[in-house]
Design a protein around this motif. Structure first.
Motif, mmCIF file in Angstrom:
data_model
loop_
_atom_site.group_PDB
_atom_site.id
_atom_site.type_symbol
_atom_site.label_atom_id
_atom_site.label_comp_id
_atom_site.label_asym_id
_atom_site.label_seq_id
_atom_site.Cartn_x
_atom_site.Cartn_y
_atom_site.Cartn_z
ATOM 1 N N SER A 1 63.105 44.677 43.682
ATOM 2 C CA SER A 1 61.982 44.642 44.620
ATOM 3 C C SER A 1 61.643 43.194 44.948
ATOM 4 O O SER A 1 61.366 42.415 44.051
ATOM 5 C CB SER A 1 60.740 45.321 44.012
ATOM 6 O OG SER A 1 61.018 46.653 43.656
ATOM 7 N N TYR B 1 67.177 41.048 43.588
ATOM 8 C CA TYR B 1 66.366 41.830 42.670
ATOM 9 C C TYR B 1 66.034 43.206 43.263
ATOM 10 O O TYR B 1 66.176 43.416 44.472
ATOM 11 C CB TYR B 1 65.074 41.089 42.326
ATOM 12 C CG TYR B 1 65.302 39.752 41.673
ATOM 13 C CD1 TYR B 1 65.717 39.671 40.348
ATOM 14 C CD2 TYR B 1 65.109 38.561 42.368
ATOM 15 C CE1 TYR B 1 65.937 38.445 39.741
ATOM 16 C CE2 TYR B 1 65.333 37.332 41.766
ATOM 17 C CZ TYR B 1 65.750 37.277 40.455
ATOM 18 O OH TYR B 1 65.966 36.081 39.850
ATOM 19 N N THR C 1 49.370 38.477 34.254
ATOM 20 C CA THR C 1 49.351 38.154 35.669
ATOM 21 C C THR C 1 47.990 38.532 36.233
ATOM 22 O O THR C 1 47.190 39.213 35.591
ATOM 23 C CB THR C 1 50.455 38.925 36.412
ATOM 24 O OG1 THR C 1 50.151 40.334 36.333
ATOM 25 C CG2 THR C 1 51.814 38.668 35.801
ATOM 26 N N ASP D 1 59.896 46.129 37.969
ATOM 27 C CA ASP D 1 60.867 47.108 38.477
ATOM 28 C C ASP D 1 62.254 46.803 37.930
ATOM 29 O O ASP D 1 63.007 47.710 37.545
ATOM 30 C CB ASP D 1 60.902 47.091 40.009
ATOM 31 C CG ASP D 1 59.632 47.664 40.618
ATOM 32 O OD1 ASP D 1 58.911 48.372 39.896
ATOM 33 O OD2 ASP D 1 59.366 47.409 41.795
ATOM 34 N N GLN E 1 61.826 38.116 43.717
ATOM 35 C CA GLN E 1 61.590 37.603 42.380
ATOM 36 C C GLN E 1 61.737 38.725 41.362
ATOM 37 O O GLN E 1 61.590 39.891 41.690
ATOM 38 C CB GLN E 1 60.170 37.011 42.264
ATOM 39 C CG GLN E 1 59.972 35.720 43.044
ATOM 40 C CD GLN E 1 58.584 35.143 42.806
ATOM 41 O OE1 GLN E 1 57.594 35.875 42.795
ATOM 42 N NE2 GLN E 1 58.502 33.849 42.632
ATOM 43 N N ASN F 1 51.049 48.123 35.151
ATOM 44 C CA ASN F 1 51.013 48.158 36.612
ATOM 45 C C ASN F 1 50.535 49.519 37.107
ATOM 46 O O ASN F 1 50.984 50.565 36.614
ATOM 47 C CB ASN F 1 52.411 47.875 37.204
ATOM 48 C CG ASN F 1 52.825 46.439 36.979
ATOM 49 O OD1 ASN F 1 52.481 45.560 37.736
ATOM 50 N ND2 ASN F 1 53.575 46.206 35.905
ATOM 51 N N SER G 1 60.783 41.298 38.707
ATOM 52 C CA SER G 1 59.537 42.041 38.520
ATOM 53 C C SER G 1 59.731 43.117 37.468
ATOM 54 O O SER G 1 60.826 43.321 36.935
ATOM 55 C CB SER G 1 59.098 42.683 39.849
ATOM 56 O OG SER G 1 59.958 43.756 40.193
#
Length: 221
Positions: free
Chosen positions: A28, A26, A107, A35, A31, A219, A33
């Protein structure tokens, strides 16, 4: 450290993603994300076999996104490049790795960011420190006859200090209906996502094309 990609609609831009993904799954961390969603939205089509890392990553993100949308993708055309049909959701062998809903519950980071925004509104006497946030929105039309080009034009026509529209993508949701997912960057002190939706995107004349708008990721930058 933040990673910057540019010109992802070109072969040179895709090569930068290919090089970055060497030895990685990925963009970043280990996992999926936001991004990955941002870069995925900016890549106009699946990278060719000349970019094996980017191609494998693209398929991985597409399969994760497909789980959020039950409709069968038939492919769309954006900027003259035919978009590849999204891969249908398949049963996951590893529930711990694949049981992720990008557009589901908030989240902890998103809840914390929402609480910080509310606290900032209530405490107007304290000096504010200007910051920026990256937001992913879903814009839903009224039906399958809605002109999605005009819908996106209405969205991007909204201009205000501290607001910058980014990459977008049409995503099938079923019954011939598509929704627009679009990234935007805001200066927190100048732009409220809730006001942007209520006072600009879903009011006249934009509500002729836009039925509703949801914030699916928020974010701090």
């Amino acid at each position: 450290m933040a990673v910057t990609f540019s010109d992802l609609h070109t072969e040179q831009g895709v090569k930068s993603v290919e090089d970055h993904l060497a030895g990685k799954t990925y963009i970043s961390g280990d996992q999926l994300s936001v991004d990955d969603v941002k870069v995925y939205a900016a890549v106009s089509e699946k990278p060719s076999d000349a970019f094996p890392n980017a191609s494998k990553w693209y398929d991985c993100v597409a399969s994760q996104l497909a789980k959020s949308f039950p409709g069968k993708a038939v492919g769309v055309s954006i900027g003259g490049s035919a978009a590849q049909p999204e891969a249908p959701a398949t049963a996951a062998a590893d529930e711990d790795d694949d049981d992720m809903d990008l557009f589901g519950d908030e989240t902890e980071e998103e809840k914390k960011a929402a609480e910080e925004r509310e606290a900032a509104k209530k405490d107007t006497k304290k000096p504010k420190e200007s910051g920026k946030s990256s937001v992913l929105m879903e814009v839903k039309p009224w039906d399958d006859e809605t002109d999605m080009k005009k819908l996106e034009a209405c969205v991007r026509a909204v201009e205000m200090p501290g607001l910058l529209w980014g990459a977008s993508k049409l995503v099938p949701v079923g019954y011939g209906i598509k929704k627009l997912t679009i990234m935007l960057t805001i200066v927190d002190d100048l732009v409220s996502p809730d006001n942007l939706i209520e006072d600009y995107l879903t009011c006249e004349p934009n509500n002729e094309y836009i039925q509703s708008v949801d914030i699916v990721a928020f974010n701090k930058i």
